[in-house]
Write a protein that holds these residues in place. Structure first.
Motif, PDB file in Angstrom:
ATOM      1  N   TYR A 158      10.632   8.819   2.014  1.00  0.00           N
ATOM      2  CA  TYR A 158      10.419   8.662   0.631  1.00  0.00           C
ATOM      3  C   TYR A 158      10.010   9.510  -0.904  1.00  0.00           C
ATOM      4  N   ASP A 159      10.608   9.873  -1.905  1.00  0.00           N
ATOM      5  CA  ASP A 159       8.943  10.588  -3.216  1.00  0.00           C
ATOM      6  C   ASP A 159      10.080  10.000  -4.291  1.00  0.00           C
ATOM      7  N   ILE A 160       9.246   8.833  -5.059  1.00  0.00           N
ATOM      8  CA  ILE A 160       9.064   8.134  -5.938  1.00  0.00           C
ATOM      9  C   ILE A 160       8.533   8.381  -7.405  1.00  0.00           C
ATOM     10  N   SER A 161       9.075   8.320  -7.750  1.00  0.00           N
ATOM     11  CA  SER A 161       7.817   9.402  -9.070  1.00  0.00           C
ATOM     12  C   SER A 161       7.274   7.915  -9.530  1.00  0.00           C
ATOM     13  N   ASP A 162       7.896   7.095 -10.102  1.00  0.00           N
ATOM     14  CA  ASP A 162       7.222   5.628 -10.548  1.00  0.00           C
ATOM     15  C   ASP A 162       5.815   4.868 -10.098  1.00  0.00           C
ATOM     16  N   ASN A 163       4.898   4.683 -10.505  1.00  0.00           N
ATOM     17  CA  ASN A 163       3.762   4.416 -10.045  1.00  0.00           C
ATOM     18  C   ASN A 163       4.177   2.977  -9.248  1.00  0.00           C
ATOM     19  N   LYS A 164       4.273   2.484 -10.077  1.00  0.00           N
ATOM     20  CA  LYS A 164       5.101   0.821  -9.854  1.00  0.00           C
ATOM     21  C   LYS A 164       6.385   0.920  -8.728  1.00  0.00           C
ATOM     22  N   SER A 165       7.249   1.321  -8.891  1.00  0.00           N
ATOM     23  CA  SER A 165       8.255   1.304  -8.270  1.00  0.00           C
ATOM     24  C   SER A 165       7.898   1.448  -6.664  1.00  0.00           C
ATOM     25  N   ARG A 166       6.886   3.090  -6.788  1.00  0.00           N
ATOM     26  CA  ARG A 166       6.472   3.322  -5.606  1.00  0.00           C
ATOM     27  C   ARG A 166       5.850   2.508  -4.471  1.00  0.00           C
ATOM     28  N   GLN A 167       5.129   1.482  -5.146  1.00  0.00           N
ATOM     29  CA  GLN A 167       3.919   0.599  -5.188  1.00  0.00           C
ATOM     30  C   GLN A 167       5.006  -0.624  -4.384  1.00  0.00           C
ATOM     31  N   ARG A 168       6.072  -0.884  -4.792  1.00  0.00           N
ATOM     32  CA  ARG A 168       7.119  -1.870  -4.646  1.00  0.00           C
ATOM     33  C   ARG A 168       7.523  -1.507  -3.298  1.00  0.00           C
ATOM     34  N   ALA A 169       7.642   0.144  -2.771  1.00  0.00           N
ATOM     35  CA  ALA A 169       8.761   0.371  -2.264  1.00  0.00           C
ATOM     36  C   ALA A 169       7.917   0.727  -0.376  1.00  0.00           C
ATOM     37  N   LEU A 170       6.036   1.148  -0.842  1.00  0.00           N
ATOM     38  CA  LEU A 170       4.910   1.311  -0.040  1.00  0.00           C
ATOM     39  C   LEU A 170       4.946  -0.580   0.933  1.00  0.00           C
ATOM     40  N   TYR A 171       4.989  -1.674  -0.502  1.00  0.00           N
ATOM     41  CA  TYR A 171       4.828  -3.109   0.099  1.00  0.00           C
ATOM     42  C   TYR A 171       5.704  -3.214   1.081  1.00  0.00           C
ATOM     43  N   LEU A 172       7.113  -3.148   0.129  1.00  0.00           N
ATOM     44  CA  LEU A 172       8.268  -3.312   0.898  1.00  0.00           C
ATOM     45  C   LEU A 172       8.185  -3.114   2.876  1.00  0.00           C
ATOM     46  N   LEU A 173       8.025  -1.437   2.807  1.00  0.00           N
ATOM     47  CA  LEU A 173       7.923  -1.114   4.668  1.00  0.00           C
ATOM     48  C   LEU A 173       7.182  -1.127   5.039  1.00  0.00           C
ATOM     49  N   ARG A 174       5.761  -1.304   4.658  1.00  0.00           N
ATOM     50  CA  ARG A 174       4.845  -1.797   5.322  1.00  0.00           C
ATOM     51  C   ARG A 174       4.701  -3.172   6.022  1.00  0.00           C
ATOM     52  N   LYS A 175       5.067  -3.552   5.971  1.00  0.00           N
ATOM     53  CA  LYS A 175       5.687  -5.346   6.416  1.00  0.00           C
ATOM     54  C   LYS A 175       6.138  -5.085   7.561  1.00  0.00           C
ATOM     55  N   ILE A 176       7.293  -3.897   7.010  1.00  0.00           N
ATOM     56  CA  ILE A 176       8.146  -3.790   8.815  1.00  0.00           C
ATOM     57  C   ILE A 176       8.106  -2.326   9.717  1.00  0.00           C
ATOM     58  N   CYS A 177       7.859  -1.432   8.509  1.00  0.00           N
ATOM     59  CA  CYS A 177       7.109  -0.264   9.870  1.00  0.00           C
ATOM     60  C   CYS A 177       6.003   0.082   9.444  1.00  0.00           C
ATOM     61  N   ASP A 178       6.013   1.185  10.913  1.00  0.00           N
ATOM     62  CA  ASP A 178       4.763   1.331  11.002  1.00  0.00           C
ATOM     63  C   ASP A 178       4.691   3.103  10.003  1.00  0.00           C
ATOM     64  N   SER A 179       3.070   2.718   9.522  1.00  0.00           N
ATOM     65  CA  SER A 179       3.179   4.021   8.413  1.00  0.00           C
ATOM     66  C   SER A 179       2.608   5.519   8.712  1.00  0.00           C
ATOM     67  N   ARG A 180       3.043   6.685   8.760  1.00  0.00           N
ATOM     68  CA  ARG A 180       2.494   7.365   9.271  1.00  0.00           C
ATOM     69  C   ARG A 180       2.328   8.246   7.680  1.00  0.00           C
ATOM     70  N   GLN A 181       2.130   7.787   6.549  1.00  0.00           N
ATOM     71  CA  GLN A 181       1.358   8.435   5.425  1.00  0.00           C
ATOM     72  C   GLN A 181       2.010   7.223   4.190  1.00  0.00           C
ATOM     73  N   LYS A 182       1.525   7.424   3.227  1.00  0.00           N
ATOM     74  CA  LYS A 182       2.266   6.872   1.780  1.00  0.00           C
ATOM     75  C   LYS A 182       3.524   6.538   2.104  1.00  0.00           C
ATOM     76  N   SER A 183       4.316   7.603   2.095  1.00  0.00           N
ATOM     77  CA  SER A 183       5.047   7.983   2.379  1.00  0.00           C
ATOM     78  C   SER A 183       6.466   7.764   3.644  1.00  0.00           C
ATOM     79  N   VAL A 184       6.259   8.064   4.510  1.00  0.00           N
ATOM     80  CA  VAL A 184       6.338   8.034   5.924  1.00  0.00           C
ATOM     81  C   VAL A 184       6.600   7.210   6.737  1.00  0.00           C
ATOM     82  N   PHE A 185       7.413   6.239   7.134  1.00  0.00           N
ATOM     83  CA  PHE A 185       7.737   5.201   8.438  1.00  0.00           C
ATOM     84  C   PHE A 185       8.314   5.414   9.466  1.00  0.00           C
ATOM     85  N   GLU A 186       7.804   4.726  10.414  1.00  0.00           N
ATOM     86  CA  GLU A 186       8.751   5.216  11.609  1.00  0.00           C
ATOM     87  C   GLU A 186       8.919   3.107  12.258  1.00  0.00           C
TER      88      GLU A 186
END
Length: 92
Positions: free
Chosen positions: A10-38
């Motif tokens: 993802y590419d999310i400009s709003d800091n709060k929304s981006r942090q929510r996305a990061l938190y959600l995806l880190r619970k279920i995915c393996d992160s490659r970068q702060k915005s790329v997940f496998e």
């Protein structure tokens, strides 16, 4: 229903929304970068994540769900291990 490999980014400009996305995806995915997940997801999991992330996107933001297939050539560079397959290369 079997899980299939996905790359979510993802590419999310709003800091709060981006942090929510990061938190959600880190619970279920393996992160490659702060915005790329496998991840390995069933179809219902993929849809659930899509509906949770969609409200976080602004007009100029983007969200990609990319299915990964063993039948296509994947090139990987770098030293980190992948949770998807051990026998492919990912360029990141």
């Amino acid at each position: 229903m079997s899980a299939k490999p996905w790359v979510i980014c993802y590419d999310i400009s709003d800091n709060k929304s981006r942090q929510r996305a990061l938190y959600l995806l880190r619970k279920i995915c393996d992160s490659r970068q702060k915005s790329v997940f496998e991840c390995w997801l069933t179809e219902s999991q993929q849809l659930e994540i899509f509906w949770q992330l969609s409200p976080l996107l602004g007009e100029s933001d983007s969200l990609f769900f990319v299915p990964v297939s063993r039948s296509r050539e994947i090139i990987r560079l770098g030293q980190s291990d992948s949770v998807l397959f051990n026998d492919f290369l990912l360029v990141a």
